[in-house]
Design an enzyme around this catalytic site. Sequence first.
Site, PDB file in Angstrom:
ATOM      1  N   MET A  62       0.839  -1.191   0.000  1.00  0.00           N
ATOM      2  CA  MET A  62       0.000   0.000   0.000  1.00  0.00           C
ATOM      3  C   MET A  62       0.883   1.254   0.000  1.00  0.00           C
ATOM      4  O   MET A  62       1.930   1.274   0.642  1.00  0.00           O
ATOM      5  CB  MET A  62      -0.877  -0.031   1.254  1.00  0.00           C
ATOM      6  CG  MET A  62      -1.935   1.025   1.312  1.00  0.00           C
ATOM      7  SD  MET A  62      -2.858   0.933   2.881  1.00  0.00           S
ATOM      8  CE  MET A  62      -3.612  -0.680   2.765  1.00  0.00           C
ATOM      9  N   CYS A  63       0.457   2.273  -0.719  1.00  0.00           N
ATOM     10  CA  CYS A  63       1.169   3.546  -0.704  1.00  0.00           C
ATOM     11  C   CYS A  63       0.170   4.681  -0.511  1.00  0.00           C
ATOM     12  O   CYS A  63      -1.041   4.464  -0.546  1.00  0.00           O
ATOM     13  CB  CYS A  63       1.989   3.744  -1.978  1.00  0.00           C
ATOM     14  SG  CYS A  63       1.046   4.069  -3.464  1.00  0.00           S
ATOM     15  N   THR A  64       0.694   5.868  -0.276  1.00  0.00           N
ATOM     16  CA  THR A  64      -0.175   7.028  -0.156  1.00  0.00           C
ATOM     17  C   THR A  64      -0.087   7.836  -1.439  1.00  0.00           C
ATOM     18  O   THR A  64       0.950   7.878  -2.106  1.00  0.00           O
ATOM     19  CB  THR A  64       0.209   7.940   1.026  1.00  0.00           C
ATOM     20  OG1 THR A  64       1.555   8.364   0.859  1.00  0.00           O
ATOM     21  CG2 THR A  64       0.047   7.227   2.339  1.00  0.00           C
ATOM     22  N   THR A  74       3.716   8.196  -2.644  1.00  0.00           N
ATOM     23  CA  THR A  74       4.848   7.822  -1.810  1.00  0.00           C
ATOM     24  C   THR A  74       4.714   6.336  -1.516  1.00  0.00           C
ATOM     25  O   THR A  74       3.674   5.889  -1.037  1.00  0.00           O
ATOM     26  CB  THR A  74       4.855   8.627  -0.493  1.00  0.00           C
ATOM     27  OG1 THR A  74       4.803  10.020  -0.805  1.00  0.00           O
ATOM     28  CG2 THR A  74       6.096   8.329   0.323  1.00  0.00           C
TER      29      THR A  74
END
Length: 185
Positions: free
Chosen positions: A59-61, A77
């Site tokens: 998972m990334c933002t 990110t």
Amino acid sequence: MHATLLGVLGLALLGALHAQDSIPVQTDFQQDKLTGRWYSIGLASNSNWFKEKKHLMKMCTTDISPTADGNLQVTSTYPKGDQCEKKNSLYTKTEQPGRFSYTSPRWGSNHDIYVVETNYKEYALVATRITKSTGSYTMVLLYSRTKSLSPEHLERFSQFSKEQGLMDEEILILPETGESSGRGW
């Protein structure tokens, strides 16, 4: 008469192929409500890059902010080894609200981006058609405002990915990352 009939059939076939290729866009899309922080919850793709790297993905933002000229600055990110890496992309709006274009300066690929559906507060389903010299690919992303989503949203992501021609092994729910280089995600 025979040539006319073949022409009409050819146009009908072309129209059917174009309709099959079209991706829906959120009705009454409101770009300002899409801005802010999102978490990448799901990713599906038929690209070789995805198939090679999917076991490493987490998972990334993604932070989406408007630009002065009405486009979207998209900053993702993501963890890479023991570091956090950022990728900045400028999504250029098109005449159709909810549809954007992006050209990767690194890879030279053209991205046609569609916000398929969103309620802005919980989730966003985004589809991308990527065209590069080696071929074209489909990518579907499921974003969430939090690090988890309801089973119904996860099922909708999987269903829509399959509608785009992707297979089960090309659909991934991303594992959470937690902390990265001492910075919270």
